[in-house]
Scaffold this active site. Structure first.
Site, PDB file in Angstrom:
ATOM      1  CD  GLU A 197      44.909  -9.912  -7.638  1.00  8.43           C
ATOM      2  OE1 GLU A 197      43.684 -10.011  -7.477  1.00  8.43           O
ATOM      3  OE2 GLU A 197      45.419  -9.014  -8.333  1.00  8.43           O
ATOM      4  CG  ASP A 201      46.313  -5.213  -9.047  1.00  6.77           C
ATOM      5  OD1 ASP A 201      45.472  -5.574  -8.217  1.00  6.77           O
ATOM      6  OD2 ASP A 201      46.020  -4.875 -10.216  1.00  6.77           O
TER       7      ASP A 201
HETATM    8  C1  GLC Z   1      43.143  -6.931  -8.840  1.00  8.94           C
HETATM    9  C2  GLC Z   1      42.506  -6.116  -7.752  1.00  8.94           C
HETATM   10  C3  GLC Z   1      41.128  -5.735  -8.194  1.00  8.94           C
HETATM   11  C4  GLC Z   1      41.228  -4.915  -9.448  1.00  8.94           C
HETATM   12  C5  GLC Z   1      42.021  -5.654 -10.518  1.00  8.94           C
HETATM   13  C6  GLC Z   1      42.441  -4.723 -11.609  1.00  8.94           C
HETATM   14  O1  GLC Z   1      42.490  -8.132  -9.049  1.00  8.94           O
HETATM   15  O2  GLC Z   1      42.514  -6.842  -6.559  1.00  8.94           O
HETATM   16  O3  GLC Z   1      40.436  -5.027  -7.201  1.00  8.94           O
HETATM   17  O4  GLC Z   1      39.952  -4.639  -9.941  1.00  8.94           O
HETATM   18  O5  GLC Z   1      43.220  -6.174 -10.006  1.00  8.94           O
HETATM   19  O6  GLC Z   1      43.443  -3.869 -11.161  1.00  8.94           O
END
Ligand code: GLC
Length: 575
Positions: free
Chosen positions: A299, A218
């Site tokens: 991500e 994440d």
């Molecule tokens: C990432 C997740 C999202 C979350 C954010 C904070 O972008 O995909 O759902 O709100 O991180 O953890």
């Protein structure tokens, strides 16, 4: 390097399995509720594993699942605020259920990826509770605490959080600010602290020892910040990156995001993409490499594709995969998608392996994003064909295979903090997180109780039961496509090359090539019939699959006719 023996629960085999795998993202809260409390749970997922892959083409045929978090969480950000990294939230089940999930998935040769949310914890995590208890607590430095500036005790700098608002919150008890890149209930960990790194790697080993096959990381581009905490410059000083999706290729909404002051009128040069983050990810990679056949997918968000590509390191010493989100931001245009893929292919180091998704729990579902003129359904097929045949690993978001649409929910039903704060400007992300539609019953076959979010639109036709036996359904298109890809090494490993000569401007065509065998993919983005000349690439082609299920058995093709919005996969005959 220490190579550990495969843990009891591990799937043996190919270290490169993740390059051949079709991934499926499950948002556990919304997939299947086995006990009628309105929340999805692990037992529900176990009950539906055969739907995902029972070893036969009657199932979807996916090879791996990425689970959004199911760890204990006060749910301020629906699981992305973790209060205990090594436990299962009782609403989802027990650790014994988890072990059974891994075992049952592995029995079906389905691998498991967990969501590692390590930029921040929940403010209820014991680490933060300790850290905030006093200025000299041993865990004080596990988070980012600073004094206020000046007599007015202003926040330490001008950084903003990603859900809009200041990135600093004042803590009355100890008289300092702490940093949070998201909600104030999601304090950022201090990745410069060696104990934090060790604690996180211990979490990673905990799950690897239980048999998981990898992690989705994440917001990994946020781990390390400028140690001097310098102010970000104002937005008007922004320089457009050399390698990015040009405005003309972006969806309107993304252009609004970039040009109307995102992110909050500042250029985030000091709180994102810090070089130290690469060192952390390399260390993490070494931990993963202690075990056989593990993987990771990051991500990593940002506008500069060159920066995004750098997270692969040399191609094998940092992230295994990194989502390329520009693909979700392309406007509906063959050229936009083509240029997007070409850019990524050009920027990646030679060994790097792409990962693509068109939908996830944070964005409007693709079928609704591209539904202009009611074309969503047809376009969903075209996109599926593209996703599954590009070079790289495809990630399908639960319900995408049955064409689940974005739900438009009224404010009183919204749960996501983003929607609750910004409605009606932004309805938040709940619309993409509604219960999986298994049948047309009132709770969509998801639950015998009241689902935590209402079910999405057009439940009558967008459900598994209705589509299961309909040969023309989107679900059966996905099934045919996925099982076909499994038998074609050229699609799993072949090189990618765009075709331009002989291809109309509103079609996107490419070749996949492996040791003399060739596959061609032709996608008609227009609403009119089109013709593609494949003869420069091969004299004779056989149609392997069309998005139009009535079209089968054609061969000896050199000039391909495409219907409006149609996509075809062809194999060179005798190639
Ligand atoms: C990432 C997740 C999202 C979350 C954010 C904070 O972008 O995909 O759902 O709100 O991180 O953890």
């Amino acid at each position: 390097m220490i190579i550990k023996a495969a843990a009891g629960n591990s799937l043996p085999g190919d270290p490169d399995w993740w390059k051949k795998a079709v991934f499926y993202q499950i948002y556990p809260r919304s997939f299947m509720d086995s006990n009628g409390d309105g929340f999805g749970d692990l037992q529900g997922i176990i009950d539906r594993l055969d739907y995902l892959n029972d070893g036969t083409p009657a199932s979807l045929g996916i090879d791996a699942i990425w689970f959004s978090p199911f760890f204990p969480s006060p749910d301020r950000d629906f699981g992305y605020d973790v209060a205990d990294y090594c436990a299962i939230d009782p609403r989802y089940g027990t650790m014994a259920d988890f072990d059974r999930l891994v075992e049952e998935a592995h029995r079906r040769k389905i691998r498991i990826l967990l969501d590692l949310v390590m930029n921040h914890t929940s403010s209820e995590h014991p680490w933060f509770q300790e850290s905030r208890s006093s200025r000299n607590n041993p865990k004080r430095d596990w988070y980012i605490w600073r004094d206020g500036r000046g007599p007015g005790k202003r926040p330490p700098n001008n950084w903003r959080n990603n859900f809009f608002g200041p990135a600093w919150t004042w803590d009355e008890k100890t008289g300092q600010y702490y940093l949070h890149s998201f909600l104030k209930e999601q304090p950022d960990l201090n990745w410069y602290n060696q104990e934090v790194r060790e604690a996180v790697f211990a979490v990673v080993r905990f799950w690897l020892d239980r048999g998981v096959d990898g992690f989705r990381l994440d917001v990994a581009h946020l781990y390390c910040k400028d140690p001097e905490l310098r102010n970000n410059p104002p937005y008007w000083r922004r320089r457009k990156p050399a390698e990015s999706l040009p405005a003309g290729d972006r969806t309107l909404i993304m252009n609004l995001f970039y040009y109307l002051g995102a992110p909050e009128f500042q250029v985030k040069i000091y709180n994102e993409h810090h070089p130290e983050t690469h060192r952390v990810l390399k260390e993490l990679r070494r931990v993963l490499d202690e075990y056989p056949a593990k993987t990771s997918v990051g991500e990593i968000l940002g506008e500069d594709a060159g920066v995004l590509a750098s997270y692969y390191g040399t191609g094998s010493d940092e992230l295994h995969m990194n989502f390329y989100f520009d693909l979700m931001h392309c406007r509906w245009s063959a050229g936009a998608f083509r240029r997007c893929i070409e850019r990524w292919e050009r920027l990646l180091p030679p060994e790097a392996w792409p990962a693509y998704a068109l939908s996830n729990h944070d964005v409007v579902r693709a079928i609704s994003r591209y539904d202009q003129g009611g074309e969503g359904e047809r376009r969903a097929r075209l996109l599926a064909l593209m996703l599954l045949t590009l070079r790289g690993s495809p990630f399908i978001y639960y319900g995408e295979e049955i064409g689940m649409k974005e739900a438009r929910l009224p404010k009183r039903l919204l749960k996501d903090p983003v929607g609750r704060k910004w409605y009606p400007l932004h309805r938040g992300r709940d619309g993409a997180r509604t219960p999986m539609q298994w049948s047309d019953s009132p709770a969509a076959g998801f639950s015998s109780g009241t689902p935590w979010l209402p079910v999405g639109p057009e439940i009558g036709k967008r459900n598994v039961a209705a589509q299961d036996s309909d040969p023309a359904s989107l679900l059966n298109f996905y099934r045919r496509l996925i099982w076909l890809c499994k038998d074609l090494p050229v699609l799993q490993q072949g090189a990618y090359r765009s075709l331009v000569a002989g291809v109309p401007a509103d079609c996107y065509c490419y070749l996949r090539e492996l040791a003399g065998s060739k596959a061609a993919v032709a996608l008609n983005f227009s609403r009119a019939p089109r013709t593609v000349d494949l003869s420069p690439e091969g004299r004779s082609w056989r149609l392997a699959l069309s998005t139009d299920y009535r079209r089968t058995g054609e061969s000896g093709i050199s000039t391909l006719k495409l219907g409006p919005g149609e996509g075809c996969l062809l194999l060179e005959v005798g190639g």
